[in-house]
Design an enzyme around this catalytic site. Sequence first.
Site, PDB file in Angstrom:
ATOM      1  N   HIS A 156       0.832  -1.222   0.000  1.00 20.42           N
ATOM      2  CA  HIS A 156       0.000   0.000   0.000  1.00 20.42           C
ATOM      3  C   HIS A 156       0.863   1.267   0.000  1.00 20.42           C
ATOM      4  O   HIS A 156       0.410   2.315   0.456  1.00 20.42           O
ATOM      5  CB  HIS A 156      -0.958   0.052   1.195  1.00 20.42           C
ATOM      6  N   SER A 277      15.389  21.658 -15.639  1.00 18.36           N
ATOM      7  CA  SER A 277      14.192  22.464 -15.865  1.00 18.36           C
ATOM      8  C   SER A 277      14.592  23.775 -16.524  1.00 18.36           C
ATOM      9  O   SER A 277      15.665  24.315 -16.243  1.00 18.36           O
ATOM     10  CB  SER A 277      13.515  22.747 -14.520  1.00 18.36           C
ATOM     11  N   LYS A 283      16.488  21.849 -10.408  1.00 21.30           N
ATOM     12  CA  LYS A 283      15.809  20.599 -10.742  1.00 21.30           C
ATOM     13  C   LYS A 283      16.697  19.589 -11.449  1.00 21.30           C
ATOM     14  O   LYS A 283      17.543  19.930 -12.261  1.00 21.30           O
ATOM     15  CB  LYS A 283      14.589  20.881 -11.644  1.00 21.30           C
ATOM     16  N   GLU A 290       9.961   8.660 -16.524  1.00 19.86           N
ATOM     17  CA  GLU A 290       8.591   9.119 -16.774  1.00 19.86           C
ATOM     18  C   GLU A 290       8.139   8.758 -18.183  1.00 19.86           C
ATOM     19  O   GLU A 290       6.994   8.376 -18.416  1.00 19.86           O
ATOM     20  CB  GLU A 290       8.500  10.633 -16.558  1.00 19.86           C
ATOM     21  N   TYR A 317      -6.674 -12.144 -47.004  1.00 20.36           N
ATOM     22  CA  TYR A 317      -6.084 -10.827 -46.850  1.00 20.36           C
ATOM     23  C   TYR A 317      -7.136  -9.735 -47.014  1.00 20.36           C
ATOM     24  O   TYR A 317      -7.999  -9.806 -47.889  1.00 20.36           O
ATOM     25  CB  TYR A 317      -4.954 -10.596 -47.875  1.00 20.36           C
ATOM     26  N   GLN A 322      -2.781  -4.090 -43.340  1.00 18.89           N
ATOM     27  CA  GLN A 322      -1.633  -3.197 -43.467  1.00 18.89           C
ATOM     28  C   GLN A 322      -1.384  -2.455 -42.145  1.00 18.89           C
ATOM     29  O   GLN A 322      -0.291  -1.974 -41.884  1.00 18.89           O
ATOM     30  CB  GLN A 322      -1.893  -2.207 -44.607  1.00 18.89           C
TER      31      GLN A 322
END
Length: 475
Positions: A156, A277, A283, A290, A317, A322
Amino acid sequence: MAKLWGGRFTKGTDKAVEDFTSSIAFDQRMYAEDIAGSKAHAKMLAKQGIISQADCDAIVEGLTAIREQIESGSFDFSVALEDIHMNIEKRLTDAIGEAGGRLHTGRSRNDQCAVDLHMLVRKEVVHMATLLVDMQKAILEVASKYEDVIMPGYTHLQRAQPVLFSHHMMAYFSMMQRDFERLPLVFTHADSMPLGAGALAGSTYGIDQSYTQQLLGFSSIYENSMDAVSDRDYVVEFLSFASLCMMHLSRLSEELILWSTTEFGFIELDDAHCTGSSIMPQKKNPDVCELVRGKTGRIYGHLLGLLTTLKGLPLTYNKDMQEDKEGIFDAIDTVHFGLSINAAMLRGMKVNGKRMHDVLADDFSNATDMADYLAKKGVPFREAHEIVGAAVQHCIQNHCVLLDLTVEDFKAISPHFEADILDAITIESCVKGRNNYSGTAPECVARQRQVGQVVIHREEAQIQEWLRIIQQVEP
Ligand code: ARG
């Protein structure tokens, strides 16, 4: 531009239709496979006496020249020629004349797009497997470098019980192992040759599929020509592998993001793997993690996209098929990136074992061990749980942790406590005590790492076996 299929038409194609139906922008990626497939087909046609040896030689030579042009960047891909198959065939015919026009005898583009994609996926499975093994090696390296480091384990996202950092890392090793184990099925299904299906029903020319199979190094041939040109299951299987693998990388990324925050302070990612940043000079952002997390969604999208494309398609086909390519190409590139950059990030990161230990010294991650102590002295576990819960409450109110209590304090909590309680609930004891097979005790994690080495040897042997198969393909 005149179409290779233009005979039946009385006027040219609308430009918007050409743009909409063309796949050359992305299927040019299969040029090497298309050329290998065409060479094998031409050689088979010559061997069977369907075309002359001179025509075959001209075709093979012409295709080699086209390959060189593509690789040197001098080949001009044309949208009007729709796809890689017709771009190459048209250029070949322009270059060598009539012989080029004989190449398409006894085959269709459905054959070509199927065999090309099979070869590409087969090759990419091996590349993916190689990257997975390297990622597993990176995990093992980090696990052994920081083998003694103890960190809080979470449920948790609340601190739960102390674990070895290497135990936590080896969980990812196991995930990557399962990812690897999914690949043999993808390889086997990609390693079946569709060529010879013709448009859908086979060929009237007396072609020899065993011969093209041998030239292209396929382990088997599709039993059924209609299945051969309609099957994209192996692409779905690859995307399913890719989705799970990205999900694992995404979970790892999430942890690296959390651990590298000031709040956690458990790790520091290498400067080379972070960005800054434009406004806040202090930063250092984990953009790579991410983005791996962020790109995972679109890999799931490719999987669901293709499943949805296929679900309503009648045999055989249909042009819808495609749509099989952009998704898998993107998945290949994205998972490649994810695996290689994650391996590099693990190798480059610094682990702050002291910070992890400090965090543990200041919390209740040893509460289970205190309850276990009582249970081992005969107190029913439920009752022990209750007693320790009350002790935790007492500590919270007095701004201390369990290890701050004296033996007398413990005895006051329960007469079952003896002087050894303080040793029983140190952070180190909590880890050492969990010495069952899959537990976090140092000797158990050392065993996991040894097993990991064996797994890697097995995987590397599998990769060698695959390489032997795919290297049979003529350039
Ligand atoms: N570009 C097509 C594809 O990727 C090639 C197959 C075309 N076949 C056809 N019958 N139109 O699917």
